[in-house]
Design a protein around this motif. Structure first.
Motif, PDB file in Angstrom:
ATOM      1  N   ARG A   1      15.303 -17.413   4.411  1.00  0.00           N
ATOM      2  CA  ARG A   1      15.407 -16.832   2.886  1.00  0.00           C
ATOM      3  C   ARG A   1      13.894 -16.355   2.476  1.00  0.00           C
ATOM      4  O   ARG A   1      12.810 -16.955   2.651  1.00  0.00           O
ATOM      5  CB  ARG A   1      15.730 -17.678   1.976  1.00  0.00           C
ATOM      6  N   ARG A   2      13.750 -14.976   2.258  1.00  0.00           N
ATOM      7  CA  ARG A   2      12.560 -14.571   1.797  1.00  0.00           C
ATOM      8  C   ARG A   2      12.661 -13.839   0.566  1.00  0.00           C
ATOM      9  O   ARG A   2      13.760 -12.979   0.344  1.00  0.00           O
ATOM     10  CB  ARG A   2      11.790 -13.649   2.779  1.00  0.00           C
ATOM     11  N   ARG A   3      12.145 -14.124  -0.761  1.00  0.00           N
ATOM     12  CA  ARG A   3      12.153 -13.335  -1.779  1.00  0.00           C
ATOM     13  C   ARG A   3      10.628 -12.862  -2.291  1.00  0.00           C
ATOM     14  O   ARG A   3       9.601 -13.641  -2.513  1.00  0.00           O
ATOM     15  CB  ARG A   3      12.625 -14.500  -2.849  1.00  0.00           C
ATOM     16  N   ALA A   4      10.643 -11.781  -2.615  1.00  0.00           N
ATOM     17  CA  ALA A   4       9.197 -11.031  -2.923  1.00  0.00           C
ATOM     18  C   ALA A   4       9.368 -10.250  -4.297  1.00  0.00           C
ATOM     19  O   ALA A   4      10.332  -9.600  -4.635  1.00  0.00           O
ATOM     20  CB  ALA A   4       8.845  -9.995  -1.771  1.00  0.00           C
ATOM     21  N   TYR A   5       8.445 -10.779  -5.122  1.00  0.00           N
ATOM     22  CA  TYR A   5       8.358 -10.418  -6.369  1.00  0.00           C
ATOM     23  C   TYR A   5       6.883  -9.551  -6.758  1.00  0.00           C
ATOM     24  O   TYR A   5       5.853  -9.947  -6.095  1.00  0.00           O
ATOM     25  CB  TYR A   5       8.370 -11.690  -7.182  1.00  0.00           C
ATOM     26  N   VAL A   6       7.010  -8.763  -7.738  1.00  0.00           N
ATOM     27  CA  VAL A   6       5.917  -8.317  -8.188  1.00  0.00           C
ATOM     28  C   VAL A   6       4.939  -9.364  -8.656  1.00  0.00           C
ATOM     29  O   VAL A   6       5.418 -10.326  -9.249  1.00  0.00           O
ATOM     30  CB  VAL A   6       6.033  -7.008  -9.365  1.00  0.00           C
ATOM     31  N   ARG A   7       3.534  -9.262  -8.212  1.00  0.00           N
ATOM     32  CA  ARG A   7       2.726 -10.304  -8.642  1.00  0.00           C
ATOM     33  C   ARG A   7       1.913  -9.922  -9.919  1.00  0.00           C
ATOM     34  O   ARG A   7       1.319  -8.815 -10.013  1.00  0.00           O
ATOM     35  CB  ARG A   7       1.725 -10.578  -7.458  1.00  0.00           C
ATOM     36  N   GLY A   8       1.966 -10.809 -10.785  1.00  0.00           N
ATOM     37  CA  GLY A   8       1.263 -10.592 -12.052  1.00  0.00           C
ATOM     38  C   GLY A   8      -0.053 -11.157 -12.155  1.00  0.00           C
ATOM     39  O   GLY A   8      -0.521 -11.608 -11.347  1.00  0.00           O
ATOM     40  N   PRO A   9      -0.409 -11.350 -13.567  1.00  0.00           N
ATOM     41  CA  PRO A   9      -1.762 -11.999 -13.786  1.00  0.00           C
ATOM     42  C   PRO A   9      -1.698 -13.344 -13.230  1.00  0.00           C
ATOM     43  O   PRO A   9      -0.623 -14.101 -13.363  1.00  0.00           O
ATOM     44  CB  PRO A   9      -1.746 -11.901 -15.322  1.00  0.00           C
TER      45      PRO A   9
ATOM     46  N   GLU B   1       0.901  -1.324   0.023  1.00  0.00           N
ATOM     47  CA  GLU B   1      -0.032  -0.022   0.020  1.00  0.00           C
ATOM     48  C   GLU B   1       0.924   1.330   0.037  1.00  0.00           C
ATOM     49  O   GLU B   1       0.381   2.341  -0.513  1.00  0.00           O
ATOM     50  CB  GLU B   1      -0.903  -0.058   1.269  1.00  0.00           C
ATOM     51  N   ILE B   2       1.869   1.261   0.617  1.00  0.00           N
ATOM     52  CA  ILE B   2       2.893   2.389   1.021  1.00  0.00           C
ATOM     53  C   ILE B   2       3.584   2.682  -0.659  1.00  0.00           C
ATOM     54  O   ILE B   2       4.369   3.530  -0.710  1.00  0.00           O
ATOM     55  CB  ILE B   2       3.851   2.260   1.963  1.00  0.00           C
ATOM     56  N   ALA B   3       3.276   2.102  -1.452  1.00  0.00           N
ATOM     57  CA  ALA B   3       3.957   2.041  -2.877  1.00  0.00           C
ATOM     58  C   ALA B   3       2.997   1.689  -3.927  1.00  0.00           C
ATOM     59  O   ALA B   3       3.115   0.942  -4.751  1.00  0.00           O
ATOM     60  CB  ALA B   3       5.243   1.179  -3.217  1.00  0.00           C
ATOM     61  N   GLY B   4       1.972   2.496  -3.801  1.00  0.00           N
ATOM     62  CA  GLY B   4       0.744   2.716  -4.871  1.00  0.00           C
ATOM     63  C   GLY B   4      -0.025   1.480  -4.730  1.00  0.00           C
ATOM     64  O   GLY B   4      -0.851   1.033  -5.990  1.00  0.00           O
ATOM     65  N   GLY B   5       0.028   0.262  -3.791  1.00  0.00           N
ATOM     66  CA  GLY B   5      -0.825  -0.846  -4.002  1.00  0.00           C
ATOM     67  C   GLY B   5      -0.196  -1.930  -4.837  1.00  0.00           C
ATOM     68  O   GLY B   5      -1.019  -2.989  -5.231  1.00  0.00           O
ATOM     69  N   THR B   6       1.038  -1.898  -4.941  1.00  0.00           N
ATOM     70  CA  THR B   6       1.667  -2.944  -5.854  1.00  0.00           C
ATOM     71  C   THR B   6       1.460  -4.326  -5.423  1.00  0.00           C
ATOM     72  O   THR B   6       1.583  -4.729  -4.166  1.00  0.00           O
ATOM     73  CB  THR B   6       3.123  -2.740  -6.165  1.00  0.00           C
TER      74      THR B   6
ATOM     75  N   LYS C   1       0.468 -15.000 -10.307  1.00  0.00           N
ATOM     76  CA  LYS C   1       1.977 -15.597 -10.631  1.00  0.00           C
ATOM     77  C   LYS C   1       3.030 -14.514 -10.333  1.00  0.00           C
ATOM     78  O   LYS C   1       2.981 -13.200 -10.765  1.00  0.00           O
ATOM     79  CB  LYS C   1       2.152 -16.198 -11.919  1.00  0.00           C
ATOM     80  N   PRO C   2       4.450 -14.977  -9.698  1.00  0.00           N
ATOM     81  CA  PRO C   2       5.123 -13.846  -9.546  1.00  0.00           C
ATOM     82  C   PRO C   2       6.082 -13.417 -10.831  1.00  0.00           C
ATOM     83  O   PRO C   2       6.036 -14.238 -11.734  1.00  0.00           O
ATOM     84  CB  PRO C   2       6.403 -14.768  -8.843  1.00  0.00           C
ATOM     85  N   ILE C   3       6.478 -12.329 -10.875  1.00  0.00           N
ATOM     86  CA  ILE C   3       7.227 -11.903 -12.316  1.00  0.00           C
ATOM     87  C   ILE C   3       8.670 -11.935 -11.764  1.00  0.00           C
ATOM     88  O   ILE C   3       9.134 -11.098 -10.901  1.00  0.00           O
ATOM     89  CB  ILE C   3       6.862 -10.401 -12.556  1.00  0.00           C
ATOM     90  N   ARG C   4       9.231 -13.155 -12.228  1.00  0.00           N
ATOM     91  CA  ARG C   4      10.661 -13.292 -11.510  1.00  0.00           C
ATOM     92  C   ARG C   4      11.644 -12.509 -11.633  1.00  0.00           C
ATOM     93  O   ARG C   4      12.731 -12.298 -10.974  1.00  0.00           O
ATOM     94  CB  ARG C   4      10.902 -14.702 -11.931  1.00  0.00           C
ATOM     95  N   ASP C   5      11.217 -11.588 -12.786  1.00  0.00           N
ATOM     96  CA  ASP C   5      12.516 -10.595 -13.107  1.00  0.00           C
ATOM     97  C   ASP C   5      12.279  -9.155 -12.283  1.00  0.00           C
ATOM     98  O   ASP C   5      13.357  -8.337 -12.307  1.00  0.00           O
ATOM     99  CB  ASP C   5      12.243 -10.103 -14.791  1.00  0.00           C
ATOM    100  N   LEU C   6      11.289  -9.223 -11.576  1.00  0.00           N
ATOM    101  CA  LEU C   6      10.992  -8.150 -10.591  1.00  0.00           C
ATOM    102  C   LEU C   6      11.250  -8.490  -9.208  1.00  0.00           C
ATOM    103  O   LEU C   6       9.970  -8.540  -8.443  1.00  0.00           O
ATOM    104  CB  LEU C   6       9.490  -7.530 -10.931  1.00  0.00           C
ATOM    105  N   LEU C   7      12.468  -8.748  -8.757  1.00  0.00           N
ATOM    106  CA  LEU C   7      12.615  -9.111  -7.400  1.00  0.00           C
ATOM    107  C   LEU C   7      12.537  -7.499  -6.675  1.00  0.00           C
ATOM    108  O   LEU C   7      13.332  -6.991  -6.781  1.00  0.00           O
ATOM    109  CB  LEU C   7      13.897  -9.754  -7.297  1.00  0.00           C
ATOM    110  N   LEU C   8      11.365  -7.281  -5.681  1.00  0.00           N
ATOM    111  CA  LEU C   8      11.451  -6.305  -4.851  1.00  0.00           C
ATOM    112  C   LEU C   8      12.262  -6.388  -3.729  1.00  0.00           C
ATOM    113  O   LEU C   8      12.927  -5.426  -3.257  1.00  0.00           O
ATOM    114  CB  LEU C   8       9.930  -5.805  -4.497  1.00  0.00           C
ATOM    115  N   ILE C   9      12.119  -7.531  -2.958  1.00  0.00           N
ATOM    116  CA  ILE C   9      12.880  -7.765  -1.715  1.00  0.00           C
ATOM    117  C   ILE C   9      13.609  -8.960  -1.596  1.00  0.00           C
ATOM    118  O   ILE C   9      12.922 -10.070  -1.878  1.00  0.00           O
ATOM    119  CB  ILE C   9      11.845  -7.368  -0.562  1.00  0.00           C
TER     120      ILE C   9
END
Length: 240
Positions: free
Chosen positions: A210-218, A185-190, A221-229
């Motif tokens: 280990r924790r790996r957070a990705y932008v979630r797509g359609p 929510e603090i980043a536009g609800g991504t 499903k995670p978008i593996r090229d967009l690793l946020l955290i």
């Protein structure tokens, strides 16, 4: 208590034992693309992060400078010297994110607030869902890599700061956490899909290392090229 939540809490160490402790400390190495996107550098050094278990407070040391530390509650975040002198602070810190999108630049107090609530959420999962004010219900399971993970949707009370008011937690057939979905929510609800790996035992409790957070797509499903955290956690210590 919801049956799946009860089983997950038991698998992670049990609520009765959890309630005998007051805080947990872990060593955390953080990375990923979110901080650089916010105009901040990732810290190459591991940091000590301590959270309280039955109220939402976090302490990170050092923070910013070798002799500085960070103190977080949902209503206030501060950067202090090791002797307690305030370098900077912000009351009602959530309000400072109004209008932010994923690319909005952060100042150090934005980073401190986000760092505070994220590590509190992660180190207290799944036990936090048994705290007063949480509403928990089982949702449809998630299938991935040939496994079926049962899901819980938790609605967080207003008094708890976290990624979003509704978050989904998925557990394997051993009832250990596998995945954690939320909106930033603090980043536009991504939308985000976070995976957890390599669970270890410490003081009778089980924590992902280990924790790996990705932008979630359609299709969620995670978008593996967009690793946020990315978080690597070690040296978990509980204390009364």
């Amino acid at each position: 208590m919801n049956d799946l939540l009860a089983r997950a809490i038991a698998a992670h160490g049990g609520l009765e034992r959890w309630n005998t402790f007051n805080k947990v400390t872990a060593t955390v190495l953080a990375g990923g693309g979110l901080r650089p996107m916010k105009g901040l550098e990732n810290d190459p050094n591991p940091r000590e992060r301590t959270v309280t278990l039955h109220e939402e407070t976090t302490f990170i040391s050092p923070f910013g400078q070798p002799d500085w530390r960070m103190a977080f509650t949902p209503d206030r975040v501060a950067i202090e010297t090791s002797t307690g002198a305030v370098i900077s602070e912000r009351s009602n810190p959530r309000a400072s994110f109004a209008g932010h999108v994923l690319e909005t630049v952060w100042d150090p107090l934005h980073n401190a607030y986000w760092s505070g609530y994220t590590i509190w959420t992660y180190l207290t999962t799944p036990f936090l869902m048994a705290m007063p004010g949480f509403q928990v219900a089982e949702i449809a399971p998630w299938q991935e890599d040939g496994e079926l993970w049962r899901g819980l949707r938790a609605r967080f009370p207003d008094a708890i700061a976290s990624h979003s008011q509704e978050q989904d937690f998925y557990f394997g057939d051993d009832f250990l956490l596998r995945r954690h979905d939320y909106h930033l929510e603090i980043a536009g609800g991504t939308p985000v899909a976070q995976y957890v790996y390599d669970i270890v035992e410490a003081d009778g409790f089980r924590f992902p290392t280990r924790r790996r957070a990705y932008v979630r797509g359609p299709g969620r499903k995670p978008i593996r090229d967009l690793l946020l955290i990315s978080l690597d956690l070690s040296h978990f210590r509980l204390a009364t």
